[in-house]
Design a protein around this motif. Structure first.
Motif, PDB file in Angstrom:
ATOM      1  N   TYR A 270       0.813  -1.212   0.000  1.00 21.73           N
ATOM      2  CA  TYR A 270       0.000   0.000   0.000  1.00 21.73           C
ATOM      3  C   TYR A 270       0.854   1.273   0.000  1.00 21.73           C
ATOM      4  O   TYR A 270       0.322   2.385   0.023  1.00 21.73           O
ATOM      5  CB  TYR A 270      -0.918   0.028   1.224  1.00 21.73           C
ATOM      6  CG  TYR A 270      -2.142  -0.869   1.121  1.00 21.73           C
ATOM      7  CD1 TYR A 270      -2.436  -1.571  -0.041  1.00 21.73           C
ATOM      8  CD2 TYR A 270      -3.005  -1.006   2.202  1.00 21.73           C
ATOM      9  CE1 TYR A 270      -3.547  -2.387  -0.128  1.00 21.73           C
ATOM     10  CE2 TYR A 270      -4.137  -1.821   2.135  1.00 21.73           C
ATOM     11  CZ  TYR A 270      -4.394  -2.510   0.961  1.00 21.73           C
ATOM     12  OH  TYR A 270      -5.505  -3.316   0.883  1.00 21.73           O
ATOM     13  N   ILE A 271       2.163   1.126   0.010  1.00 22.68           N
ATOM     14  CA  ILE A 271       3.069   2.282  -0.017  1.00 22.68           C
ATOM     15  C   ILE A 271       3.730   2.333  -1.392  1.00 22.68           C
ATOM     16  O   ILE A 271       4.608   1.528  -1.709  1.00 22.68           O
ATOM     17  CB  ILE A 271       4.141   2.179   1.091  1.00 22.68           C
ATOM     18  CG1 ILE A 271       3.470   2.099   2.472  1.00 22.68           C
ATOM     19  CG2 ILE A 271       5.083   3.370   1.029  1.00 22.68           C
ATOM     20  CD1 ILE A 271       4.439   1.859   3.622  1.00 22.68           C
ATOM     21  N   VAL A 272       3.275   3.249  -2.228  1.00 22.30           N
ATOM     22  CA  VAL A 272       3.765   3.325  -3.612  1.00 22.30           C
ATOM     23  C   VAL A 272       4.374   4.704  -3.876  1.00 22.30           C
ATOM     24  O   VAL A 272       3.966   5.707  -3.285  1.00 22.30           O
ATOM     25  CB  VAL A 272       2.644   3.031  -4.626  1.00 22.30           C
ATOM     26  CG1 VAL A 272       2.178   1.591  -4.508  1.00 22.30           C
ATOM     27  CG2 VAL A 272       1.477   3.987  -4.435  1.00 22.30           C
ATOM     28  N   SER A 273       5.336   4.737  -4.764  1.00 22.39           N
ATOM     29  CA  SER A 273       6.073   5.975  -5.052  1.00 22.39           C
ATOM     30  C   SER A 273       5.403   6.782  -6.146  1.00 22.39           C
ATOM     31  O   SER A 273       4.838   6.234  -7.096  1.00 22.39           O
ATOM     32  CB  SER A 273       7.504   5.643  -5.470  1.00 22.39           C
ATOM     33  OG  SER A 273       8.194   5.011  -4.424  1.00 22.39           O
ATOM     34  N   GLY A 274       5.489   8.083  -5.995  1.00 21.06           N
ATOM     35  CA  GLY A 274       5.037   9.018  -7.023  1.00 21.06           C
ATOM     36  C   GLY A 274       6.127  10.036  -7.300  1.00 21.06           C
ATOM     37  O   GLY A 274       7.247   9.915  -6.797  1.00 21.06           O
ATOM     38  N   ASN A 275       5.774  11.051  -8.072  1.00 26.52           N
ATOM     39  CA  ASN A 275       6.775  12.041  -8.488  1.00 26.52           C
ATOM     40  C   ASN A 275       6.263  13.461  -8.316  1.00 26.52           C
ATOM     41  O   ASN A 275       6.768  14.380  -8.946  1.00 26.52           O
ATOM     42  CB  ASN A 275       7.169  11.780  -9.943  1.00 26.52           C
ATOM     43  CG  ASN A 275       8.504  12.370 -10.296  1.00 26.52           C
ATOM     44  OD1 ASN A 275       9.431  12.361  -9.482  1.00 26.52           O
ATOM     45  ND2 ASN A 275       8.619  12.912 -11.507  1.00 26.52           N
ATOM     46  N   TYR A 276       5.215  13.629  -7.488  1.00 25.98           N
ATOM     47  CA  TYR A 276       4.594  14.934  -7.256  1.00 25.98           C
ATOM     48  C   TYR A 276       3.936  15.519  -8.511  1.00 25.98           C
ATOM     49  O   TYR A 276       3.735  16.734  -8.593  1.00 25.98           O
ATOM     50  CB  TYR A 276       5.588  15.935  -6.670  1.00 25.98           C
ATOM     51  CG  TYR A 276       5.804  15.802  -5.172  1.00 25.98           C
ATOM     52  CD1 TYR A 276       4.772  15.432  -4.321  1.00 25.98           C
ATOM     53  CD2 TYR A 276       7.044  16.065  -4.603  1.00 25.98           C
ATOM     54  CE1 TYR A 276       4.964  15.313  -2.958  1.00 25.98           C
ATOM     55  CE2 TYR A 276       7.250  15.949  -3.227  1.00 25.98           C
ATOM     56  CZ  TYR A 276       6.203  15.580  -2.421  1.00 25.98           C
ATOM     57  OH  TYR A 276       6.394  15.459  -1.067  1.00 25.98           O
ATOM     58  N   ASP A 277       3.637  14.696  -9.495  1.00 21.87           N
ATOM     59  CA  ASP A 277       2.907  15.199 -10.656  1.00 21.87           C
ATOM     60  C   ASP A 277       1.698  14.300 -10.937  1.00 21.87           C
ATOM     61  O   ASP A 277       1.561  13.214 -10.384  1.00 21.87           O
ATOM     62  CB  ASP A 277       3.807  15.323 -11.890  1.00 21.87           C
ATOM     63  CG  ASP A 277       4.458  14.006 -12.298  1.00 21.87           C
ATOM     64  OD1 ASP A 277       3.953  12.931 -11.911  1.00 21.87           O
ATOM     65  OD2 ASP A 277       5.480  14.039 -13.002  1.00 21.87           O
ATOM     66  N   MET A 278       0.805  14.771 -11.798  1.00 23.52           N
ATOM     67  CA  MET A 278      -0.439  14.045 -12.058  1.00 23.52           C
ATOM     68  C   MET A 278      -0.191  12.686 -12.696  1.00 23.52           C
ATOM     69  O   MET A 278      -0.861  11.699 -12.372  1.00 23.52           O
ATOM     70  CB  MET A 278      -1.352  14.887 -12.950  1.00 23.52           C
ATOM     71  CG  MET A 278      -1.860  16.152 -12.288  1.00 23.52           C
ATOM     72  SD  MET A 278      -2.976  17.080 -13.367  1.00 23.52           S
ATOM     73  CE  MET A 278      -3.127  18.627 -12.450  1.00 23.52           C
ATOM     74  N   ALA A 279       0.784  12.629 -13.600  1.00 26.58           N
ATOM     75  CA  ALA A 279       1.057  11.371 -14.295  1.00 26.58           C
ATOM     76  C   ALA A 279       1.467  10.283 -13.314  1.00 26.58           C
ATOM     77  O   ALA A 279       1.008   9.130 -13.421  1.00 26.58           O
ATOM     78  CB  ALA A 279       2.156  11.577 -15.342  1.00 26.58           C
ATOM     79  N   SER A 280       2.306  10.620 -12.347  1.00 26.04           N
ATOM     80  CA  SER A 280       2.754   9.604 -11.384  1.00 26.04           C
ATOM     81  C   SER A 280       1.621   9.197 -10.450  1.00 26.04           C
ATOM     82  O   SER A 280       1.544   8.043 -10.013  1.00 26.04           O
ATOM     83  CB  SER A 280       3.955  10.114 -10.582  1.00 26.04           C
ATOM     84  OG  SER A 280       3.605  11.205  -9.752  1.00 26.04           O
ATOM     85  N   GLY A 281       0.709  10.125 -10.143  1.00 27.70           N
ATOM     86  CA  GLY A 281      -0.467   9.781  -9.346  1.00 27.70           C
ATOM     87  C   GLY A 281      -1.362   8.819 -10.093  1.00 27.70           C
ATOM     88  O   GLY A 281      -1.921   7.872  -9.506  1.00 27.70           O
ATOM     89  N   HIS A 282      -1.499   9.054 -11.382  1.00 28.33           N
ATOM     90  CA  HIS A 282      -2.291   8.177 -12.256  1.00 28.33           C
ATOM     91  C   HIS A 282      -1.710   6.762 -12.266  1.00 28.33           C
ATOM     92  O   HIS A 282      -2.424   5.770 -12.076  1.00 28.33           O
ATOM     93  CB  HIS A 282      -2.291   8.766 -13.674  1.00 28.33           C
ATOM     94  CG  HIS A 282      -3.058   7.968 -14.678  1.00 28.33           C
ATOM     95  ND1 HIS A 282      -4.382   8.192 -14.949  1.00 28.33           N
ATOM     96  CD2 HIS A 282      -2.673   6.945 -15.475  1.00 28.33           C
ATOM     97  CE1 HIS A 282      -4.795   7.335 -15.881  1.00 28.33           C
ATOM     98  NE2 HIS A 282      -3.762   6.575 -16.217  1.00 28.33           N
ATOM     99  N   GLU A 283      -0.394   6.664 -12.457  1.00 30.33           N
ATOM    100  CA  GLU A 283       0.273   5.367 -12.527  1.00 30.33           C
ATOM    101  C   GLU A 283       0.235   4.634 -11.181  1.00 30.33           C
ATOM    102  O   GLU A 283       0.031   3.419 -11.129  1.00 30.33           O
ATOM    103  CB  GLU A 283       1.717   5.555 -12.994  1.00 30.33           C
ATOM    104  CG  GLU A 283       1.831   6.049 -14.428  1.00 30.33           C
ATOM    105  CD  GLU A 283       3.215   6.562 -14.759  1.00 30.33           C
ATOM    106  OE1 GLU A 283       4.117   6.440 -13.888  1.00 30.33           O
ATOM    107  OE2 GLU A 283       3.409   7.085 -15.873  1.00 30.33           O
TER     108      GLU A 283
END
Length: 343
Positions: free
Chosen positions: A212-225
């Motif tokens: 349940y702990i997944v990485s993002g990049n502070y942008d919408m695309a990474s939230g989507h992925e």
């Protein structure tokens, strides 16, 4: 081009008197000052800041630096920072805005070029920049990231408390399977928001699931992925805390594309409270982090330091606030998990 000497000739005073009047010196009589200012206005006089800089030994430039302008700095974060600073800085000063990662070295950043610097710090990689500015004896205010050095003015929001309150709100609404979409690895904000998330789970005796702990990049695309990965799990979460609103918006988009109703089947919370958060569908429950207020306070403090006035040199925390909207529902009112579709 109109000069101080032109004004002095018409006012029948010395150019020194004109200079003092234009700089609002208390040594000039009010009537004389008024006369000089009226003449300057009629002639549409514009100060020569290059000459003024030489006389006053000032650059009339304030630097606003970010860890990076292109990596991890969302448009809303950038805009709110500049708005806060600009609200305070007078037109006499030029703002120089740049990312630290643009520099190979800091030789061009010196006390002849900058009267003061505001650093919107996002990572510990900024430390070498901070040391350089301190060595140059340039007045410095550091925003956003907590420093251990008590001698540096440090203004920031309490991100850990804000994320704790957000996850606690989800738990109070009956959620146990709560995921987090994290920000950029190594950013202090990422670590602080993760700590708040973990503390809320621990305080309520909820098991921590690594999936349940997944990485993002502070942008919408990474939230989507990231949301795609979460929804593809054998047991997807019923709620997701996103470490900023841009990723939350990307996550909402994924849920919509996969036919997962928010908040009926999935609750989503963001962080920052950007302008568009209240206009998403559904409107986004999020943690308000007052970046504009933090930046304004930073600029006010810097001006006091530059004027050698007494400034509050302590660490200053600006409180966050949970903005409750429509992207969270009670677990008891949600569609039972057995009815959730497989992705």
């Amino acid at each position: 081009m109109v000069t101080i000497k032109d004004i002095a000739k018409l006012a029948n005073v010395s150019h020194t008197t004109v200079s003092r009047a234009l700089n609002d010196s208390p040594l000039i009589k009010p009537d004389t000052k008024r006369k000089i200012l009226e003449i300057a206005s009629e002639l549409q006089y514009t100060p020569n800041f290059n000459a003024k800089s030489l006389v006053m030994k000032k650059s009339y430039t304030i630097g606003v630096f970010f860890t990076s302008m292109t990596h991890g700095t969302s448009p809303n974060f950038f805009t709110d920072t500049i708005k806060g600073v600009n609200r305070v800085i007078s037109e006499d000063y030029n703002l120089f805005v740049r990312g630290i990662d643009d520099y190979q070295n800091y030789a061009s950043i010196n006390n002849r070029r900058f009267d003061g610097i505001i650093l919107m710090s996002q990572s510990e990689v900024d430390q070498s920049f901070i040391y350089h500015v301190r060595n140059e004896k340039i007045p410095l205010v550091v925003l956003n990231r907590e420093l251990t050095d008590q001698s540096i003015v440090n203004i920031l929001s309490n991100d850990r408390e804000g994320s704790y309150n957000a996850v606690n709100y989800l738990i109070k609404n009956g959620h146990q399977d709560i995921a987090i979409i994290e920000g950029i690895k190594g950013f202090k904000s990422t670590m602080e928001r993760r700590e708040g998330y973990l503390k809320a789970l621990i305080d309520h005796n909820i098991s921590i699931k690594t999936e349940y702990i997944v990485s993002g990049n502070y942008d919408m695309a990474s939230g989507h992925e990231a949301m795609e990965r979460l929804l593809s799990l054998e047991k997807p979460p019923t709620a997701v805390f996103c470490s900023n609103d841009d990723m939350a918006i990307g996550a909402l988009n994924t849920a919509f594309a996969k036919g997962v109703s928010v908040p009926d089947r999935l609750s989503v919370v963001g962080f920052d409270d950007i302008t568009s958060a209240q206009y998403t569908n559904p409107s986004l429950t999020t943690v308000k982090r007052p970046i504009e207020k933090i930046s304004q306070l930073g600029a006010e403090t810097l001006l006091k330091m530059m004027a050698a006035e007494a400034a509050d040199m302590n660490k200053i925390f600006v409180e966050t606030e949970l903005m409750i909207r429509k992207s969270v529902s009670s677990r008891t009112s949600m569609t039972p998990r057995t009815e959730q579709p497989k992705f």
